[in-house]
Design an enzyme around this catalytic site. Structure first.
Site, short mmCIF file in Angstrom:
data_model
loop_
_atom_site.label_atom_id
_atom_site.label_comp_id
_atom_site.label_asym_id
_atom_site.label_seq_id
_atom_site.Cartn_x
_atom_site.Cartn_y
_atom_site.Cartn_z
N ARG A 46 -22.29 -0.19 1.28
CA ARG A 46 -21.54 1.05 0.91
C ARG A 46 -21.44 1.77 2.18
O ARG A 46 -20.63 2.21 2.56
CB ARG A 46 -21.96 1.74 -0.42
CG ARG A 46 -21.20 3.19 -0.42
CD ARG A 46 -21.17 3.96 -1.67
NE ARG A 46 -22.51 3.86 -2.50
CZ ARG A 46 -23.77 4.38 -2.07
NH1 ARG A 46 -23.71 5.45 -1.16
NH2 ARG A 46 -24.73 4.42 -2.81
N TYR A 98 5.69 9.66 -0.12
CA TYR A 98 5.05 8.74 -1.18
C TYR A 98 4.88 9.27 -2.53
O TYR A 98 4.30 10.41 -2.44
CB TYR A 98 4.05 7.91 -0.58
CG TYR A 98 3.37 7.11 -1.37
CD1 TYR A 98 4.17 5.67 -1.85
CD2 TYR A 98 1.94 7.13 -2.07
CE1 TYR A 98 3.69 4.93 -2.67
CE2 TYR A 98 1.62 6.26 -2.94
CZ TYR A 98 2.51 5.04 -3.31
OH TYR A 98 1.82 4.16 -4.07
N ASP A 170 0.68 9.92 7.64
CA ASP A 170 0.58 8.76 6.90
C ASP A 170 1.62 7.85 7.55
O ASP A 170 2.86 7.88 7.77
CB ASP A 170 1.11 8.87 5.51
CG ASP A 170 1.02 7.65 4.59
OD1 ASP A 170 1.19 6.52 5.17
OD2 ASP A 170 1.03 7.59 3.29
N LYS A 195 0.46 -2.61 2.96
CA LYS A 195 1.57 -2.93 3.47
C LYS A 195 1.67 -3.69 4.67
O LYS A 195 1.23 -4.89 4.84
CB LYS A 195 2.35 -1.54 3.67
CG LYS A 195 2.21 -0.61 2.49
CD LYS A 195 2.79 -0.77 1.06
CE LYS A 195 2.07 -0.42 -0.17
NZ LYS A 195 2.42 1.25 -0.10
C1 LIG Z 1 1.64 2.30 -0.77
C2 LIG Z 1 1.50 3.47 -0.12
C3 LIG Z 1 0.42 4.26 -0.14
C4 LIG Z 1 -0.76 4.00 -1.33
O1 LIG Z 1 -1.21 3.02 -0.92
P1 LIG Z 1 -2.10 2.17 -1.99
O2 LIG Z 1 -2.60 1.04 -1.16
O3 LIG Z 1 -1.00 1.49 -2.95
O4 LIG Z 1 -3.05 2.76 -2.76
C5 LIG Z 1 0.26 5.56 0.61
N1 LIG Z 1 1.39 5.83 1.46
C6 LIG Z 1 2.45 5.03 1.47
C7 LIG Z 1 3.51 5.42 2.48
C8 LIG Z 1 2.62 3.85 0.80
O5 LIG Z 1 3.81 3.21 0.79
#
Ligand SMILES: *Cc1c(COP(=O)(O)O)cnc(C)c1O
Length: 382
Positions: A46, A98, A170, A195
């Site tokens: 961890r 998001y 983000d 992604k």
């Molecule tokens: C998918 C996504 C998230 C969340 O991520 P997870 O891996 O699904 O928890 C946050 N911000 C954006 C822009 C996303 O496309």
């Protein structure tokens, strides 16, 4: 070193791993001490794990930061970063982002005393007004999901700093290959590595990258204290995905631009929301702060929800699914899928209406993708 070299080598030294060219998966929860009171470089997974460390160093190098952190999911990364704030703090959050981030602030942090104030960050006067009222942070997403609006990263980060707030971005939609927010003064970059960064739709993961040593220490502390870290198997797969990030992004970008241009000329399509098209209202800003446009964008159909559902039901190569950034093309309906967790009034006000379709353009042959959309646009017609 340049991006492509870093994506293949950063974080990994074969001599640290018996000469292994690929970073091994250290599938172990704990590490033997060298002797009494003599811990080795790792103690407990961890707190730190060699596979995760390789990924974290690689992510930091790609974003041009000093320290990177790998989390179990993108939401685990966001949650950990949001825990930097205290009860009583206000965070200015871009009003178009998001759905999961909105839900995190509204359904989790609000009751803990961390308040989100939603502002259109494209409007500098609204931002100044909100900052003047007091804020500890500004949460940016650019381009936004699914409306593909852009935020001027340098201007927003500077405004935040003038008022003593930190700026968080983000960067999931573009990956560091096309946009590096730290270079524009942003303090913390977060990612859903699920992604583009992993890119193969076989891992959920998240990341945070910072330049500042104080922030790095606080995020590292929270990652260990809260236990939000990623496991070694997922880190290994993400590292493998990153090795082809640059060439994947180039191809996603090329395929998506070609399809956006093709859609824009179709009579069934009302409007294409793609920052690479000169028709996008922020095309100039895109050229200023992004090196490419990524593979995900949206478009509006003239026939409303009926036309949208008909298209979704007619595709054969595109897969009807949430998520984005993988090698395979996906298509989805934000109003009833990814953004269904938002209150309908908020959604409509943002412009996430039933005629809106989002696609994540993969790496298939672009001719097959165009043919698929062409067939599906005519789907249901006699
Ligand atoms: C998918 C996504 C998230 C969340 O991520 P997870 O891996 O699904 O928890 C946050 N911000 C954006 C822009 C996303 O496309």
């Amino acid at each position: 070193m340049k991006f492509r070299t870093l994506s293949i080598h950063a974080g990994h030294r074969p001599s640290d791993h018996q000469g292994a060219v690929m970073t091994p998966i250290y599938q172990t929860s704990t590490f033997a001490f060298r002797g009494v009171n003599q811990p080795g470089p790792f103690e407990y997974s961890r707190s730190g794990n060699p596979t995760r460390k390789a990924l974290e160093e690689c992510l930091a190098a790609l974003e041009g930061g000093a320290a990177g952190f790998a989390f179990a999911t993108g939401m685990a990364a966001e949650t950990t970063v949001a825990m930097l704030f205290q009860a009583g703090d206000t965070v200015i959050v871009h009003n178009d982002l998001y759905g999961g981030t909105y839900r995190l602030f509204e359904a989790v942090f609000k009751s803990k005393g961390i308040r989100a104030r939603y502002v259109d960050l494209r409007d500098s006067e609204s931002l100044e007004e909100a900052l003047a009222a007091g804020a500890a942070g500004v949460w940016i997403e650019s381009p936004t999901n699914p409306l593909m609006n852009l935020v001027d990263l340098r201007a927003v980060a500077e405004a935040a700093h003038r008022h003593g707030a930190i700026a968080i971005c983000d960067n999931t939609f573009l990956s560091p290959y096309f946009q590096r927010p730290l270079e524009f003064g942003v303090d913390i970059v977060v990612h859903s590595t699920t992604k583009y960064i992993n890119g193969h739709s076989d891992v959920v993961g998240g990341a945070a990258v910072v330049s500042d040593a104080g922030l790095a220490e606080r995020i590292g502390f929270l990652q260990n204290a809260m236990g939000t870290c990623a496991g070694p198997q997922d880190c290994y797969l993400t590292l493998r995905g990153i090795k082809t990030l640059a060439i994947r992004m180039e191809e996603h970008n090329r395929n998506a631009l070609a399809i956006a241009g093709w859609l824009a000329a179709r009579p069934e399509v009302e409007r294409v929301l793609h920052p690479g098209l000169p028709s996008h209202p922020q095309h100039e800003l895109a050229r200023k702060q992004m090196r490419g446009y990524g593979g995900t964008f949206s478009f509006r159909l003239r026939g409303g929800q009926e036309a949208a559902f008909s298209l979704l039901g007619g595709v054969r190569v595109f897969t009807l699914a949430e998520s984005l950034g993988g090698v395979e093309s996906l298509i989805e309906h934000p109003a009833t899928m990814t953004h269904a967790s938002m209150p309908p009034a908020v959604r409509e006000a943002m412009g996430i209406t039933p005629d809106l379709i989002r696609i994540s353009v993969g790496l298939e042959d672009v001719e097959d993708l165009v043919e698929d959309l062409e067939g599906a646009l005519g789907h249901g017609r006699s």
